[in-house]
Design a protein around this motif. Structure first.
Motif, mmCIF file in Angstrom:
data_model
loop_
_atom_site.group_PDB
_atom_site.id
_atom_site.type_symbol
_atom_site.label_atom_id
_atom_site.label_comp_id
_atom_site.label_asym_id
_atom_site.label_seq_id
_atom_site.Cartn_x
_atom_site.Cartn_y
_atom_site.Cartn_z
ATOM 1 N N GLU A 135 -10.802 -5.204 -5.839
ATOM 2 C CA GLU A 135 -12.019 -4.672 -6.689
ATOM 3 C C GLU A 135 -11.070 -4.973 -7.889
ATOM 4 O O GLU A 135 -11.453 -5.612 -9.043
ATOM 5 C CB GLU A 135 -12.671 -3.132 -7.452
ATOM 6 N N ILE A 136 -9.655 -4.345 -8.316
ATOM 7 C CA ILE A 136 -9.453 -4.826 -9.981
ATOM 8 C C ILE A 136 -8.639 -6.475 -9.650
ATOM 9 O O ILE A 136 -8.763 -6.887 -10.458
ATOM 10 C CB ILE A 136 -7.760 -3.759 -10.220
ATOM 11 N N VAL A 137 -7.907 -7.107 -8.021
ATOM 12 C CA VAL A 137 -7.522 -8.479 -8.603
ATOM 13 C C VAL A 137 -8.718 -9.226 -8.654
ATOM 14 O O VAL A 137 -8.754 -9.970 -9.225
ATOM 15 C CB VAL A 137 -7.028 -8.023 -6.946
ATOM 16 N N VAL A 138 -9.469 -8.867 -7.734
ATOM 17 C CA VAL A 138 -11.401 -9.886 -7.918
ATOM 18 C C VAL A 138 -10.670 -9.681 -9.203
ATOM 19 O O VAL A 138 -11.711 -11.039 -9.608
ATOM 20 C CB VAL A 138 -11.620 -9.874 -6.997
ATOM 21 N N ASN A 139 -11.696 -9.119 -9.731
ATOM 22 C CA ASN A 139 -12.137 -9.442 -11.251
ATOM 23 C C ASN A 139 -11.575 -9.585 -12.268
ATOM 24 O O ASN A 139 -12.194 -10.437 -13.189
ATOM 25 C CB ASN A 139 -12.387 -7.641 -11.694
ATOM 26 N N PHE B 242 0.832 -1.600 -0.137
ATOM 27 C CA PHE B 242 0.318 -0.088 0.142
ATOM 28 C C PHE B 242 0.811 1.309 0.215
ATOM 29 O O PHE B 242 0.444 2.390 -0.901
ATOM 30 C CB PHE B 242 -1.098 -0.243 1.420
ATOM 31 N N ASP B 243 1.968 1.399 0.869
ATOM 32 C CA ASP B 243 3.107 2.121 0.676
ATOM 33 C C ASP B 243 3.531 2.304 -0.496
ATOM 34 O O ASP B 243 3.550 3.890 -0.812
ATOM 35 C CB ASP B 243 3.772 1.871 1.807
ATOM 36 N N GLU B 244 3.792 1.924 -1.036
ATOM 37 C CA GLU B 244 4.393 1.677 -2.354
ATOM 38 C C GLU B 244 3.565 1.934 -4.063
ATOM 39 O O GLU B 244 3.651 2.953 -4.970
ATOM 40 C CB GLU B 244 5.001 0.094 -3.057
ATOM 41 N N ILE B 245 2.076 2.090 -3.537
ATOM 42 C CA ILE B 245 1.458 2.146 -4.147
ATOM 43 C C ILE B 245 1.241 3.961 -4.187
ATOM 44 O O ILE B 245 0.861 4.772 -5.030
ATOM 45 C CB ILE B 245 -0.215 1.107 -4.230
ATOM 46 N N GLY B 246 0.798 3.693 -2.658
ATOM 47 C CA GLY B 246 0.525 5.368 -2.683
ATOM 48 C C GLY B 246 -0.572 6.553 -3.315
ATOM 49 O O GLY B 246 -1.279 7.182 -2.183
ATOM 50 N N SER B 247 -1.784 6.135 -4.213
ATOM 51 C CA SER B 247 -2.648 6.899 -4.139
ATOM 52 C C SER B 247 -3.704 5.882 -4.735
ATOM 53 O O SER B 247 -2.671 4.889 -5.522
ATOM 54 C CB SER B 247 -2.351 7.995 -4.847
ATOM 55 N N ILE B 248 -5.323 6.325 -4.268
ATOM 56 C CA ILE B 248 -5.423 5.564 -5.218
ATOM 57 C C ILE B 248 -5.845 5.247 -6.669
ATOM 58 O O ILE B 248 -5.792 4.512 -7.504
ATOM 59 C CB ILE B 248 -7.526 5.218 -5.142
ATOM 60 N N GLU C 186 -8.664 2.936 1.379
ATOM 61 C CA GLU C 186 -9.740 3.870 -0.350
ATOM 62 C C GLU C 186 -8.891 2.556 -1.119
ATOM 63 O O GLU C 186 -9.277 1.891 -1.571
ATOM 64 C CB GLU C 186 -9.980 4.188 -0.135
ATOM 65 N N ILE C 187 -7.290 2.834 -1.107
ATOM 66 C CA ILE C 187 -6.909 1.848 -1.832
ATOM 67 C C ILE C 187 -7.120 0.095 -1.454
ATOM 68 O O ILE C 187 -7.028 0.547 -2.341
ATOM 69 C CB ILE C 187 -4.626 2.461 -1.118
#
Length: 372
Positions: A292-296, A227-233, A285-286
């Motif tokens: 959402e993305i992974v499950v899809n 999550f830290d590496e992603i940073g934002s939604i 929120e991230i």
């Protein structure tokens, strides 16, 4: 060569014990402790009561519960020599390294005449103290001694931070979620050690070392790092697609048993959602976007979030650093580990699986002559 045995890598699907402690139904997404569904226990029970259930097979009456709470509260403090040794540990030592080492050392301080159950109580009481003391030591903070008047989870948070935070009851319930989970890697490892009739301190040291791995308990720490590496939604989709392209693991997803949504992850997600209404919960929120993305993308493979995906967000809400997430996992799972060790040893048989040899044969020894 002819192979007479089928190899089951990771012992996939191999039954190694008969147990009445818990049932994990991967197809229906059910987790049951001693006949009670986890949702029922989360709604109505607490850590100590559930621990009694897992150890003894039934819910305690009022006197039995008071007795267990009293035993746990009286055994929290560590020997002074161990506290002084902890102060000499390198400050950058991972909390799981500290926990593994101190649990092993405690074996030298235990009374040899103690029963396995007495030692299980002793370790269950002391593991939160080890974790809290290491948090204080590595941050150059004065130690906060345990309070007998506080319950198990309350006392831990008090020793960490000097106060009991809002929604602390969710922390207690999160411990219930982690108390037991069938014959997982760390439970199996501890049961292997138990089968040699070794002592409980060796058994739990084995379990902690196994839980430490990023494919097991260490995954919750790795999830927050992601999550830290992603940073934002806005960065979620690019980050996940990049992991998929590189064929790297997406931490916090998938489970060897659950082929549907992990019921523990579902519970944690709902708790965080409730808190999120009135609070800014970091990472939530991230996390929702990642899910959402992974499950899809993997809906045909039935890959869903596991308990590690959301547990770290809750612990972070309480101010607990991510390096301490896995030790807290151990703080709860000590109950399941000790329960399985005691259960297995009632009809003990030492583990001795077979490995199929595929190395060279018929070699002849040749003396190695030195160079003159």
């Amino acid at each position: 060569m002819d192979i007479e045995f089928e190899v089951k890598y990771g012992l996939d699907g191999v039954a190694v014990a008969i147990s009445s402690i818990s049932c994990v139904d991967g197809e229906k997404g059910k987790l049951v402790y001693r006949g009670f569904e986890i949702e029922d226990l989360i709604q109505n029970s607490n850590f100590e009561e559930t621990a009694y259930l897992i150890w003894f097979g039934s819910l305690p009456n009022e006197n039995e519960l008071d007795f267990l709470i009293s035993m746990l509260s009286k055994k929290r403090e560590l020997p002074n020599q161990i506290i002084e040794m902890m102060k000499l540990f390198p400050k950058n030592s991972h909390p799981m390294e500290v926990l593994r080492s101190v649990v092993s050392m405690l074996g030298m301080y235990s009374k040899k005449e103690n029963s396995t159950f007495e030692n299980a109580i002793n370790l269950t009481a002391k593991i939160p103290t080890i974790i809290a003391y290491w948090y204080r030591i590595r941050n150059d903070l004065p130690l906060i001694k345990p309070k007998e008047s506080l319950k198990h989870s309350e006392n831990f948070l008090y020793m960490m931070f000097g106060k009991i935070p809002e929604h602390f009851n969710l922390f207690d319930k999160a411990l219930i979620l982690h108390e037991e989970q069938g014959m997982n890697a760390s439970t199996f490892a501890s049961t292997v050690t138990a089968s040699t009739l070794s002592d409980i301190y060796s058994i739990i040291t084995t379990a902690i070392g196994t839980l430490k791995g990023p494919l097991h308990g260490g995954a919750n720490e790795k999830v927050l790092k992601m999550f830290d590496e992603i940073g934002s939604i806005e960065n979620v989709e690019f980050y996940i697609n990049n992991l998929i392209e590189k064929k790297e693991k997406i931490m916090g997803f998938g489970h060897r048993i659950y082929k549907t949504y992990d019921p523990r992850a579902k519970i944690l997600k709902n708790w965080i959602k409730e808190i999120f209404i009135n609070n800014n919960i970091k990472y939530f929120e991230i996390a929702l976007k990642v899910e959402e993305i992974v499950v899809n993308k993997f809906k045909d493979k039935k890959i869903y979030p596991n308990v590690d995906f959301y547990s770290g967000i809750l612990y972070n809400y309480f101010g607990i650093p991510k390096e301490f997430f896995t030790p807290i996992f151990a703080m709860a799972r000590i109950v399941g580990w000790t329960a399985h060790a005691m259960e297995y040893c009632k009809n003990n048989r030492i583990f001795r699986p077979k490995a199929i040899y595929n190395g060279p044969k018929n070699l002849k020894y040749k003396e190695v002559k030195g160079v003159e």
